[in-house]
Design an enzyme around this catalytic site. Sequence first.
Site, PDB file in Angstrom:
ATOM      1  CB  CYS A  27      -0.972  -0.170   1.250  1.00 14.59           C
ATOM      2  SG  CYS A  27      -0.110   0.170   2.836  1.00 14.59           S
ATOM      3  CB  ALA A  28       0.272   4.795   0.800  1.00 15.03           C
TER       4      ALA A  28
END
Length: 714
Positions: A27-28
Site C-alpha cells: 500500500c502507500a
Amino acid sequence: MATTTSTPEAILDAVGGAENIIHFTHCATRLRFELKDASGIDKAAVEAIPGVMGAVPQSGDRYQIVIGGAVQSVYDEINSLPAMKNQGGSSGSGQSDADVKAAARAKARGKNAYVDAFFEYLSDSFRPLLPALLGASLIIAGEAICEAFGLIDTHVPNDQKPTTLLFVDAMFRAVFYFLPVMVAYNASKKLKIDPWVGTAIMAALLTPEYIFLSDKALQEKGVIDCVHNASVNSDLCTAHIAGLPMQLNNYGGQVFVPLMMVAILALVYKGLVKVVPSNVQMVFVPFLSFVIMMPVTAFLIGPLGVWIGTGLGTALFWLNSHAPIIFAILIPMVYPFLVPLGLHWPLNALMLANIASAATNHTDFIQGPMGAWNFACFGATAAVLVWSVRDKDNEMRQTATGALFAGLLGGISEPSLYGIHLRFKRIYPFMLVGCAVGGLVQGIGSMLGGIEGVTTTTFAFTSLLTIPVFNPMWLYGISVAAAFATSFFLIVTFGYRTKEERAEALAAAGVTKGGNTTASAPAKAAETPKAGATAAAAPVEEGDRTAKAPTPKPALVPGAVTEIASPLKATTMDLDKVPDPVFSSGAVGQGVGLEPQGDIVVTAPADGTVVVAPSSGHAFGITLDSGVEILIHVGLDTVNLEGQGFDVKVSQGDRVSAGQELVRVDRSVIEQAGYPLTTPVLVTNTASFASVEVVGGDSVEPGEALIKVTAPEA
C-alpha cells in the site's frame, strides 16, 4: 538474515523466503504478505532491518512490514530478486508441514481470520486507487482556489460553463464516475478471478444504453414509471425488463455495489471453472458469468448496494445534524485507532458513498472531522522533529522530516504513525487531545453558524493542498490549525520520550551539552556496576555527579568482563539448536536457549530499563545498567497466543531490579497450543563486545551466572 546484503533480501529472508509467500502486494507505506506460515517471523528481527519502520503481524498468516515512502521501490526490488523470479508465484501442489500448520492455525483463529480477510478485501480493492484519487482531489482543489478568487463558478449548469472548465471537470470526474469499475477490477484481482469480467459487469450499469432507460422520452411513452422522492430530491424510476421490475439508479461513484457484486461473482466464476470443460472455458466462463451476474447485479445487488450506502450515510448524517459536537469529536478520536489496524476502509467507503448519494446531496461530512485527526497527527510529528533537532538526533530527524512532508503535502499519516507515534507511548495521549480540540472547534463552529458540519463534495486527502475543497473553508482551516497546534505544543512542552528513553538515545548518539553528558537525569552522569554484573574497570563514586566527559557503562569499558544472570529455572541448549532460524542463526544476537523447568517465572537478570514489553508478554527487551542489551523471548511463536497464559508484571519504560518478576507463564496454555517453550536469551548488542560466552551449566537457577560478555581491549 546474517548473510544478506540488502534490505530487500533481508525482508524476503525474514518472511521465510519466496516459497513461503502466497500473495505479496503493498500500500502507500506497507508491504503486505499473505504467507503459508507466519509463525516463524520474529517481529524484533524484522524491525531491526535497515529501512523497516515497523512490523504488524496479523491473523490468518498475514504480515505487514512498514517501509514508508520508499515502499514502491522496495516492493519492486523484492520482486526483482532471483528467488522471487524462480518461485514464479507457485506455492507448490503438495501440503508441507508448514501448510498443515497454517491450515490448523487458520481454523483455530476462526472469526479473527474472517475479519482480517474482510478488511484485506476492502483494503486491496481501494488501495491501488489512492494515487488516482489524490491526483483528482488536487485538480478539485485547484478549481476551489480559482473559485475563491472569483475566476470561475463551478456551480452553474453545464450548458453555462466555459468549455475549458467543462474539460477540467471531465479530468477529475473520470476518476469518481468510473470508480465502481475500478473497484470491481481490483476486487476481482483480490479474489483471483478474471478482473476484466468483473469490470465489464459493473461497466454495464454505466453505459449510455442503461442511462437512457431513465430518459424522459421513455417516461412520456409510459415505458418506465418514475416517482419523485422528496427526501432525496430526485426521481426514482422503475423499468420493466422481461416483465420484471428493475429499479434504475445512477451507479457513478458507487463503491458498495462493485464490492458486493464481485464477492458473489467470485463464487459463480469459480463454480463455472469447475464444471465448464477446460478447452472452452475462455469463451463460456465469461459468457455465463455475464448472463448470470449482469441481471443479478441490475435487479438485486445494485439497488441493495445503493440502499446500504444511502442508509449508512443517512444514519451518520442524522447524527451529524442532531449532535454535531459529538460527531465532530467522535470521528477524529477513533481514527488514530482504526488506521494502524487498517480498519478505516469502511469509513472511506462511506465517504465515497455519501458523495455519490442524492440523499446526502452528494456531500460528505466525514472528511472534515477526519482532517482534525490527520493534522493532530502531523502536529505531533512536527514536535518530534523539533526535539530531534534540539537533541541532534539525526535518525529521528530524517524519519520525522519525511513523515511530515508526506502528511502536510500528501495527507498520508502512516509514516508518522509507524515511524514515530506507535513507538513512543507518550505521544498518543497528547495527540488525542489535539484530535479532540480540532473536533470540538468544528462542532462548536457548526452550532454557532447554524450549519451541519464541515463538508466537501469530493474525496480528498486531508493535506494543506486540499483545504480549499472544504466548506466552510474558514472553519475547517481553524479546526485543523487548532488540532495541529495543540498536539505540537503539548509534545514540544512535555516531550515524546521518557527521561530514560531520551537519555539512552542521546548517549547512543554521543551528544553532549555544555561539556556534560547528555543524560537528562543526574544519575546518568555516573554509572556503577549493578547486581548481576561485574566490571574490570574501577567504578565511579556514587556521589560524583560532576563528570565532564562521557563515562562508558561498566560492561562497555575496554577489557571489562560482565556476567549476566539466568532469568528463570531451566536447562540450557546451544543457541544453534534453538528451533527457530532467526534466533539460531545469531541474527538477533548471540546467547543461549533455555528449556523452562517447573513453574515459569521470568525475572530480570540485573538492574535496568525495560525497552520492549508487548502486551502479549512473549518477549522482553531490557537495557541493563551495565550497558548490555538483553532480549528474553518466552517460547517460540507464542505471540500468536495474544497474551493468553501470560501474566505480565512490567511495562515498557519501567525500571527493574535484579530478580524482579517480568512475567508469570501458565505453561499448560503454551503446551496445549502446541508451541515450544524454548526461551532464547540473547545479547542484542553483541557487536559491541569482543565475545559473548555461555557460562551456565546444563541447568541453571534464577540469578545464577548464565552468559559472560567481554568488551574489546582499547
